[in-house]
Design a protein around this motif. Structure first.
Motif, short mmCIF file in Angstrom:
data_model
loop_
_atom_site.label_atom_id
_atom_site.label_comp_id
_atom_site.label_asym_id
_atom_site.label_seq_id
_atom_site.Cartn_x
_atom_site.Cartn_y
_atom_site.Cartn_z
N PRO A 1 -0.76 -25.91 21.51
CA PRO A 1 -2.17 -26.32 21.41
C PRO A 1 -2.51 -27.66 22.06
N ALA A 2 -1.51 -28.29 22.67
CA ALA A 2 -1.76 -29.50 23.46
C ALA A 2 -0.89 -29.41 24.69
N ARG A 3 -1.27 -30.16 25.71
CA ARG A 3 -0.46 -30.15 26.92
C ARG A 3 -0.65 -31.45 27.69
N LEU A 4 0.43 -31.85 28.38
CA LEU A 4 0.41 -32.98 29.30
C LEU A 4 0.51 -32.44 30.71
N ILE A 5 -0.19 -33.09 31.65
CA ILE A 5 -0.14 -32.63 33.03
C ILE A 5 -0.33 -33.81 33.97
N PRO A 6 0.47 -33.91 35.02
CA PRO A 6 0.31 -35.01 35.99
C PRO A 6 -0.87 -34.74 36.92
N THR A 7 -1.60 -35.78 37.26
CA THR A 7 -2.74 -35.62 38.16
C THR A 7 -2.35 -35.82 39.62
N GLY B 1 -12.44 -41.60 16.98
CA GLY B 1 -12.68 -40.67 15.88
C GLY B 1 -11.90 -39.38 15.99
N GLY B 2 -10.98 -39.28 16.94
CA GLY B 2 -10.16 -38.09 17.09
C GLY B 2 -8.84 -38.27 16.36
N GLU B 3 -8.71 -37.67 15.18
CA GLU B 3 -7.53 -37.87 14.34
C GLU B 3 -6.24 -37.51 15.06
N GLU B 4 -6.20 -36.35 15.69
CA GLU B 4 -4.97 -35.90 16.32
C GLU B 4 -4.58 -36.76 17.53
N LEU B 5 -5.56 -37.40 18.16
CA LEU B 5 -5.23 -38.33 19.25
C LEU B 5 -4.50 -39.55 18.71
N LEU B 6 -4.90 -40.02 17.54
CA LEU B 6 -4.21 -41.15 16.91
C LEU B 6 -2.80 -40.75 16.49
N ILE B 7 -2.67 -39.55 15.96
CA ILE B 7 -1.33 -39.08 15.56
C ILE B 7 -0.44 -38.93 16.79
N VAL C 1 -4.47 -33.11 26.96
CA VAL C 1 -5.64 -32.37 26.48
C VAL C 1 -5.25 -31.55 25.26
N LEU C 2 -6.00 -31.75 24.18
CA LEU C 2 -5.76 -31.05 22.92
C LEU C 2 -6.83 -29.99 22.71
N ASP C 3 -6.42 -28.84 22.18
CA ASP C 3 -7.38 -27.77 21.93
C ASP C 3 -8.51 -28.23 21.02
N SER C 4 -8.14 -28.96 19.95
CA SER C 4 -9.15 -29.39 18.98
C SER C 4 -8.68 -30.65 18.27
N VAL C 5 -9.65 -31.40 17.76
CA VAL C 5 -9.34 -32.57 16.94
C VAL C 5 -10.29 -32.61 15.76
N THR C 6 -9.81 -33.18 14.67
CA THR C 6 -10.66 -33.43 13.50
C THR C 6 -11.12 -34.88 13.55
N TYR C 7 -11.85 -35.30 12.53
CA TYR C 7 -12.33 -36.68 12.51
C TYR C 7 -11.30 -37.58 11.83
#
Length: 438
Positions: A376-382, A55-61, A424-430
């Motif tokens: 507003p988003a970032r990638l980071i290695p663990t 249900g996270g729109e920006e994750l799908l994008i 990790v994204l700051d925010s997502v819509t539905y």
């Protein structure tokens, strides 16, 4: 791969290694993806991208943008999503375009039949499929993209009949050896009975309502084993009379039918471990489907797999269902054993999502720390936790969950070993096209 750097604090790790980007900026996404791919190294054949919730729109994008970059710059030829393996066949026919005609002429023709879980109604999935079809239509693109589902043909409230899987394998055998194929069909079809009996939603909650251990179902499992054996024994002949790709596809459909019949048998079993066992069977089927997909794409390109974090993570899954804590091995755990360094996975997290009932992350949580970094988003290695402060990781608080979306799970200290990178994204819509939330 280079040795992981040493960071004295988690804040130091984030400040030094987080790669900021915006989903809306193609150039920024490309740069972030390129950095991540370089960090993963060459052995990766299968890259997983997990979503923190359905249900996270920006994750799908982001998934779409990630796949586009992996295709155009890093040798990827296929995407597999958390949707029914057999149903996705018709989506791939649409993606292939007019060269595979007669076939589906529009997305509307495959929106329901080509996906499970209602995922065909999501606008971002349509955009992904249409982009793949357009890409394949360009003669300059010699390697055509393929679309797969890798989920078991089951839903949370029901499970499919094995008919589609078995008929696919039988159609293949019949096309080469009509007598043998028709003989199997004559024995198998009466045992299949009515699809509604297999797909009875009541069976998910009451083992007595399942036909999975009926005499007919037991006989069908034996016939399916015989079919698998015949396909294996006659491999050289069948490949010579068709081709290796068609043969391997039919053989995998037959094996998937066996797994689905095992799932139905478990549905019919009275046991306190029944639900956890069913979840484990589903994830094992997911892993086997992905192993087949990677093998099929080998020589053409690499594969991106997209599903919920809980399926692709390397560790065991845990789900508190009422008074019961359910624990099972995930698809990612199986894939880690199957592929080793050839499997890598990105987990995702979100800061806030009002539409999904997710508030601000509490101070000190992993989401709060990462959302405070440039975005507003970032990638980071663990680095799988290596070179990072162990005590700080083990004592990380877990943020609160969602008040609306039960599919949301927060990041934890285990996320460092479950995933190779985090997005990790700051925010997502539905999600556009998703079912209404409470």
């Amino acid at each position: 791969m280079e040795r992981a750097p040493t960071h004295t604090t988690l804040d130091d790790w984030i400040a030094r290694e987080a790669v900021p980007f915006s989903v809306d900026s193609p150039a920024a996404v490309h740069a972030a993806v390129d950095t991540m791919v370089a960090g993963l190294g060459e052995p990766v054949e299968l890259l997983g991208f997990g979503e923190a919730l359905h249900g996270g729109e920006e994750l799908l994008i982001l998934r779409n943008r990630l796949f586009e970059r992996l295709v155009t710059a890093h040798g990827y030829s296929a995407i597999a999503i958390e949707s029914s393996f057999p149903r996705a066949h018709v989506v791939n026919e649409y993606v292939a375009g007019p060269v595979r005609q007669p076939g589906p002429a529009s997305y509307e023709a495959i929106q329901e039949s080509g996906f499970s879980h209602g995922f065909g109604r999501l606008a971002a999935n349509r955009e992904l499929v249409e982009w793949m079809r357009q890409y394949n239509a360009d003669p300059a693109h010699r390697i055509k993209l393929r679309f797969y589902g890798f989920d078991s043909p089951t839903e949370m409230t029901s499970s499919d009949s094995p008919r589609q899987l078995l008929h696919f394998a039988l159609d293949y055998l019949t096309s080469i050896d009509s007598a043998s194929g028709q003989a199997y069909r004559a024995r198998i079809d009466p045992l299949l009975g009515e699809d509604a009996d297999w797909e009875n939603p009541a069976a998910m909650f009451d083992p007595a309502k399942s036909i999975g251990r009926s005499p007919a179902a037991t006989a069908l499992r034996i016939e399916t084993e015989d079919l698998i054996s015949e396909l294996h024994v006659r491999r050289p002949e069948l490949v010579a009379k068709s081709d290796q790709d068609r043969y391997l596809e039919a053989a995998h459909y037959a094996v998937a039918a066996r797994q689905l019949l095992n799932y139905h048998a478990e549905l019919a079993r009275e046991s306190s471990e029944r639900t956890a066992s069913l979840l484990g069977i589903r994830d094992a089927m997911m892993a086997d489907n992905l192993a087949y997909i990677v093998a099929r794409e080998r020589g053409r390109g690499k594969v991106l797999a997209f599903a919920h974090n809980s399926h692709l993570r390397r560790g065991k899954a845990e789900w508190q269902l009422g008074p019961d804590l359910l624990i099972w091995w995930t698809a990612g755990a199986h894939l880690n054993e199957m592929f080793g360094a050839r499997y890598a996975v990105i987990g995702s997290g979100v800061g806030v999502s009002a539409a999904n009932g997710i508030g601000q992350p509490e101070a000190g949580t992993l989401e709060a720390r990462l959302a405070a970094a440039p975005g507003p988003a970032r990638l980071i290695p663990t680095h799988k936790g290596q070179g990072l402060p162990t005590a700080a990781i083990e004592t990380l608080p877990i943020r609160s969950g969602s008040t609306k979306n039960s599919t949301y799970f927060a990041l934890t200290h285990q996320s460092f070993t479950d995933f190779d990178w985090l997005a990790v994204l700051d925010s997502v819509t539905y999600s556009r096209g998703g079912p209404p939330l409470p």
